[in-house]
Design an enzyme around this catalytic site. Structure first.
Site, mmCIF file in Angstrom:
data_model
loop_
_atom_site.group_PDB
_atom_site.id
_atom_site.type_symbol
_atom_site.label_atom_id
_atom_site.label_comp_id
_atom_site.label_asym_id
_atom_site.label_seq_id
_atom_site.Cartn_x
_atom_site.Cartn_y
_atom_site.Cartn_z
ATOM 1 N N SER A 108 0.817 -1.219 0.000
ATOM 2 C CA SER A 108 0.000 0.000 0.000
ATOM 3 C C SER A 108 0.845 1.261 0.000
ATOM 4 O O SER A 108 1.928 1.309 0.603
ATOM 5 C CB SER A 108 -0.865 -0.018 1.272
ATOM 6 N N TYR A 156 -1.632 0.270 10.608
ATOM 7 C CA TYR A 156 -1.867 -0.401 9.325
ATOM 8 C C TYR A 156 -0.644 -0.231 8.408
ATOM 9 O O TYR A 156 -0.137 -1.198 7.836
ATOM 10 C CB TYR A 156 -3.120 0.184 8.659
ATOM 11 N N GLU A 215 0.214 3.570 1.792
ATOM 12 C CA GLU A 215 0.305 3.965 3.203
ATOM 13 C C GLU A 215 1.692 3.650 3.772
ATOM 14 O O GLU A 215 2.066 4.192 4.809
ATOM 15 C CB GLU A 215 -0.767 3.246 4.023
HETATM 16 P P1 NDP Z 1 -11.304 -4.777 1.674
HETATM 17 O O1 NDP Z 1 -11.274 -4.290 3.070
HETATM 18 O O2 NDP Z 1 -12.466 -4.459 0.801
HETATM 19 O O3 NDP Z 1 -11.126 -6.370 1.658
HETATM 20 C C1 NDP Z 1 -10.270 -7.020 2.565
HETATM 21 C C2 NDP Z 1 -10.483 -8.514 2.465
HETATM 22 O O4 NDP Z 1 -9.686 -9.149 3.481
HETATM 23 C C3 NDP Z 1 -11.940 -8.942 2.749
HETATM 24 O O5 NDP Z 1 -12.244 -10.045 1.931
HETATM 25 C C4 NDP Z 1 -11.870 -9.373 4.206
HETATM 26 O O6 NDP Z 1 -12.872 -10.300 4.567
HETATM 27 C C5 NDP Z 1 -10.505 -10.033 4.210
HETATM 28 N N1 NDP Z 1 -9.978 -10.228 5.559
HETATM 29 C C6 NDP Z 1 -10.020 -9.376 6.607
HETATM 30 N N2 NDP Z 1 -9.450 -9.939 7.688
HETATM 31 C C7 NDP Z 1 -9.056 -11.172 7.311
HETATM 32 C C8 NDP Z 1 -8.459 -12.255 7.984
HETATM 33 N N3 NDP Z 1 -8.141 -12.183 9.284
HETATM 34 N N4 NDP Z 1 -8.201 -13.392 7.297
HETATM 35 C C9 NDP Z 1 -8.537 -13.496 5.988
HETATM 36 N N5 NDP Z 1 -9.127 -12.503 5.289
HETATM 37 C C10 NDP Z 1 -9.381 -11.361 5.961
HETATM 38 O O7 NDP Z 1 -9.931 -4.260 0.988
HETATM 39 P P2 NDP Z 1 -9.626 -3.967 -0.552
HETATM 40 O O8 NDP Z 1 -10.270 -4.999 -1.380
HETATM 41 O O9 NDP Z 1 -9.870 -2.532 -0.810
HETATM 42 O O10 NDP Z 1 -8.043 -4.145 -0.574
HETATM 43 C C11 NDP Z 1 -7.444 -5.403 -0.855
HETATM 44 C C12 NDP Z 1 -6.035 -5.420 -0.270
HETATM 45 O O11 NDP Z 1 -5.275 -4.379 -0.852
HETATM 46 C C13 NDP Z 1 -5.976 -5.198 1.234
HETATM 47 O O12 NDP Z 1 -4.876 -5.945 1.712
HETATM 48 C C14 NDP Z 1 -5.687 -3.720 1.371
HETATM 49 O O13 NDP Z 1 -5.029 -3.464 2.596
HETATM 50 C C15 NDP Z 1 -4.794 -3.507 0.175
HETATM 51 N N6 NDP Z 1 -4.804 -2.184 -0.420
HETATM 52 C C16 NDP Z 1 -5.982 -1.595 -0.790
HETATM 53 C C17 NDP Z 1 -5.983 -0.386 -1.426
HETATM 54 C C18 NDP Z 1 -7.249 0.295 -1.838
HETATM 55 O O14 NDP Z 1 -7.203 1.503 -2.118
HETATM 56 N N7 NDP Z 1 -8.366 -0.399 -1.938
HETATM 57 C C19 NDP Z 1 -4.713 0.299 -1.750
HETATM 58 C C20 NDP Z 1 -3.542 -0.432 -1.341
HETATM 59 C C21 NDP Z 1 -3.597 -1.624 -0.712
HETATM 60 P P3 NDP Z 1 -14.353 -9.808 5.050
HETATM 61 O O15 NDP Z 1 -15.097 -9.504 3.767
HETATM 62 O O16 NDP Z 1 -14.850 -10.988 5.780
HETATM 63 O O17 NDP Z 1 -14.137 -8.593 5.906
HETATM 64 P P1 GDR Z 2 -6.874 5.706 3.280
HETATM 65 O O1 GDR Z 2 -8.405 5.810 2.800
HETATM 66 O O2 GDR Z 2 -6.706 6.004 4.699
HETATM 67 O O3 GDR Z 2 -6.095 6.526 2.302
HETATM 68 O O4 GDR Z 2 -6.596 4.142 3.081
HETATM 69 P P2 GDR Z 2 -9.656 6.558 3.449
HETATM 70 O O5 GDR Z 2 -10.655 6.639 2.365
HETATM 71 O O6 GDR Z 2 -10.072 5.929 4.731
HETATM 72 O O7 GDR Z 2 -9.074 8.015 3.789
HETATM 73 C C1 GDR Z 2 -8.575 8.873 2.776
HETATM 74 C C2 GDR Z 2 -8.368 10.264 3.355
HETATM 75 O O8 GDR Z 2 -9.638 10.847 3.649
HETATM 76 C C3 GDR Z 2 -9.564 11.471 4.922
HETATM 77 N N1 GDR Z 2 -10.914 11.568 5.517
HETATM 78 C C4 GDR Z 2 -11.694 10.534 5.874
HETATM 79 N N2 GDR Z 2 -11.500 9.192 5.769
HETATM 80 C C5 GDR Z 2 -12.500 8.392 6.195
HETATM 81 N N3 GDR Z 2 -12.359 7.050 6.069
HETATM 82 N N4 GDR Z 2 -13.661 8.877 6.750
HETATM 83 C C6 GDR Z 2 -13.881 10.213 6.887
HETATM 84 O O9 GDR Z 2 -14.916 10.634 7.387
HETATM 85 C C7 GDR Z 2 -12.859 11.096 6.411
HETATM 86 N N5 GDR Z 2 -12.735 12.439 6.362
HETATM 87 C C8 GDR Z 2 -11.565 12.709 5.804
HETATM 88 C C9 GDR Z 2 -8.619 10.592 5.713
HETATM 89 O O10 GDR Z 2 -8.137 11.268 6.861
HETATM 90 C C10 GDR Z 2 -7.554 10.297 4.659
HETATM 91 O O11 GDR Z 2 -6.636 11.318 4.614
HETATM 92 C C11 GDR Z 2 -7.064 3.458 1.954
HETATM 93 C C12 GDR Z 2 -7.345 2.002 2.369
HETATM 94 O O12 GDR Z 2 -7.961 1.337 1.296
HETATM 95 C C13 GDR Z 2 -6.059 1.274 2.692
HETATM 96 O O13 GDR Z 2 -6.336 -0.101 2.910
HETATM 97 C C14 GDR Z 2 -5.102 1.433 1.507
HETATM 98 O O14 GDR Z 2 -3.902 0.769 1.781
HETATM 99 C C15 GDR Z 2 -4.871 2.900 1.220
HETATM 100 O O15 GDR Z 2 -6.116 3.500 0.907
HETATM 101 C C16 GDR Z 2 -3.944 3.108 0.029
#
Ligand code: NDP
Ligand code: GDR
Length: 375
Positions: free
Chosen positions: A158, A181, A160
């Protein structure tokens, strides 16, 4: 980032693998199949002819909404998606599933993926994201040794991990994570690099910047905003409470990003890649455009609430994905404005359905309350 120096073992195993699997459908195992990315990746791989196996957690309510449209009764012939119970905290189950599926490709997308929530449950986040990854690649290492064939592994890293490192961020930017995270993802990244170098495993780290979609979890900021826009447009909600509006993110479309995961695993050698659009926008920009898309003035509806601020914020993320463009031929298709349009359209539709249910006398007030107060 360093890549493995034991390249010849990848090539030998890749060749043997190719001969064995050339006439069979490839098998992929997706950890986190029920998540946003898991669902898009499943669609993508099924369309390429893969047999897809997904690891899902047991939950007291069904948690397969995002893949229900892809699932067929396993009693019927031709089912291409198989679900297995498991958890990244359960090493025995991970080993068993690897053994049963014997995959060609493994995608580790499983995570407690909410940054703010990771401050509330840091130990659990590290247990799943960091140690869970270690458990999985330990199991992979044994599996590969026993089977003696190549298995390609994708690790969901990520942006992050870059945290406070100034933009633009590329594969050469040092990590400076700002949340439990982010720290856990950085640990998982380095476990993956170490296992690639120490044991010659085919492991790629994708360093993906934020990617969104109509399937995005409802407490991430983009979806929280578009859900609110939909509900406000239908008179189901009036206020939206947010935290830091000044944070800048490089937002892309999840459907584009899962292709990059697959492309990394099709290369001859494993490596690490930043995946991003190269465009940054503030949360404020996103809010303004999303409300305008529905003909609404955001300033009449949005209020800032301190509870949504994080103890340490990541101020500015902007990815430099030139390496992925050059070596994978990957580039995003959906623009920022198109992404917002797609999400708002879907959430207006959902709100219309909610309104129709309400008007028919089947209102579910608890659901709306939970949405308005989400993280
Ligand atoms: P989601 O939160 O939508 O999905 C996460 C998945 O992980 C779900 O299927 C969840 O299951 C599963 N999970 C949670 N805890 C466990 C566990 N203990 N064992 C097995 N599976 C588990 O995330 P995204 O699809 O958005 O992201 C996919 C991956 O990419 C994640 O690792 C995230 O951190 C990473 N990532 C995401 C980004 C984004 O912008 N979306 C950017 C960069 C990285 P359940 O449905 O049961 O909760
Ligand atoms: P992020 O996504 O932390 O970048 O992680 P999120 O959408 O939670 O926050 C993005 C930015 O928005 C600001 N923010 C808020 N965020 C949330 N969730 N709720 C609010 O009400 C709000 N108001 C402002 C946050 O402070 C932040 O700056 C996501 C996740 O998908 C991670 O798993 C992944 O790794 C990174 O993107 C890349």
């Amino acid at each position: 980032m360093p890549s493995s120096d034991s390249g010849s073992s990848f090539l030998l195993m890749a060749h043997a693998n190719l001969m064995v699997t050339s006439c069979m459908a490839k098998r992929a195992l997706i950890i986190g199949v029920t998540g946003q990315d898991g669902s898009y990746l499943t669609e993508f791989l099924l369309a390429k002819g893969y047999d897809v196996h997904g690891l899902m957690r047991r939950a007291s309510l069904f948690n397969t909404d995002r893949v229900d449209h892809l699932y067929h009764d396993p009693h019927l012939a031709g089912a291409k998606l198989t679900l297995h119970y498991g958890d990244l905290t359960d090493g025995t189950a991970l080993r068993r599933v690897l053994h049963t599926v014997d995959p060609d490709e493994v995608y580790n997308l499983g995570a407690q993926s909410h940054v703010k929530v990771s401050f509330d449950i840091p130990e659990y986040t590290a247990e799943v994201v960091a140690v869970g990854t270690l458990r999985l690649i330990e199991a992979l290492r044994d599996h590969v040794m026993h089977r003696g064939r190549l298995v390609r592994y994708y690790q969901a890293g990520s942006s992050e991990m870059f945290g406070a490192a100034p933009p633009p961020q590329s594969e050469r930017t040092p990590f400076y994570p700002r949340s439990p995270y982010g720290v856990s993802k950085a640990a998982a990244h380095w476990f993956a690099v170490n296992y690639r170098e120490a044991y010659g495993l085919f492991i790629c780290n994708g360093i993906l910047f934020n990617h969104e979609s109509p399937r995005r979890g409802e407490t991430f900021v983009t979806r929280k905003v578009t859900r609110a826009v939909g509900r406000i447009s239908q008179g189901l909600q009036d206020k939206l409470y947010l935290g830091n509006l000044e944070a800048q993110r490089d937002w892309g479309y999840a459907g584009d990003y899962v292709e990059a995961m697959w492309l990394m695993l099709q290369r001859e050698r494993p490596d690490d890649y930043v995946i991003a659009t190269g465009e940054a926008h503030s949360v404020r920009d996103f809010v303004q455009l999303a409300f305008a898309e529905a003909g609404l003035d955001w300033q009449r509806h949005v209020a800032v609430d301190d509870r949504y601020f994080r103890p340490t914020e990541v101020d500015a993320l902007l990815g430099d994905a030139r390496k992925a463009r050059r070596l994978l031929g990957w580039q995003p298709q959906v623009t920022f404005v198109e992404l917002i349009r797609m999400m708002v359209a879907r959430d207006i539709d959902l709100a219309r359905r909610e309104l129709a249910v309400n008007q028919a006398g089947f209102a579910d007030p608890a659901r709306g309350a939970a949405l308005a107060g989400g993280d």
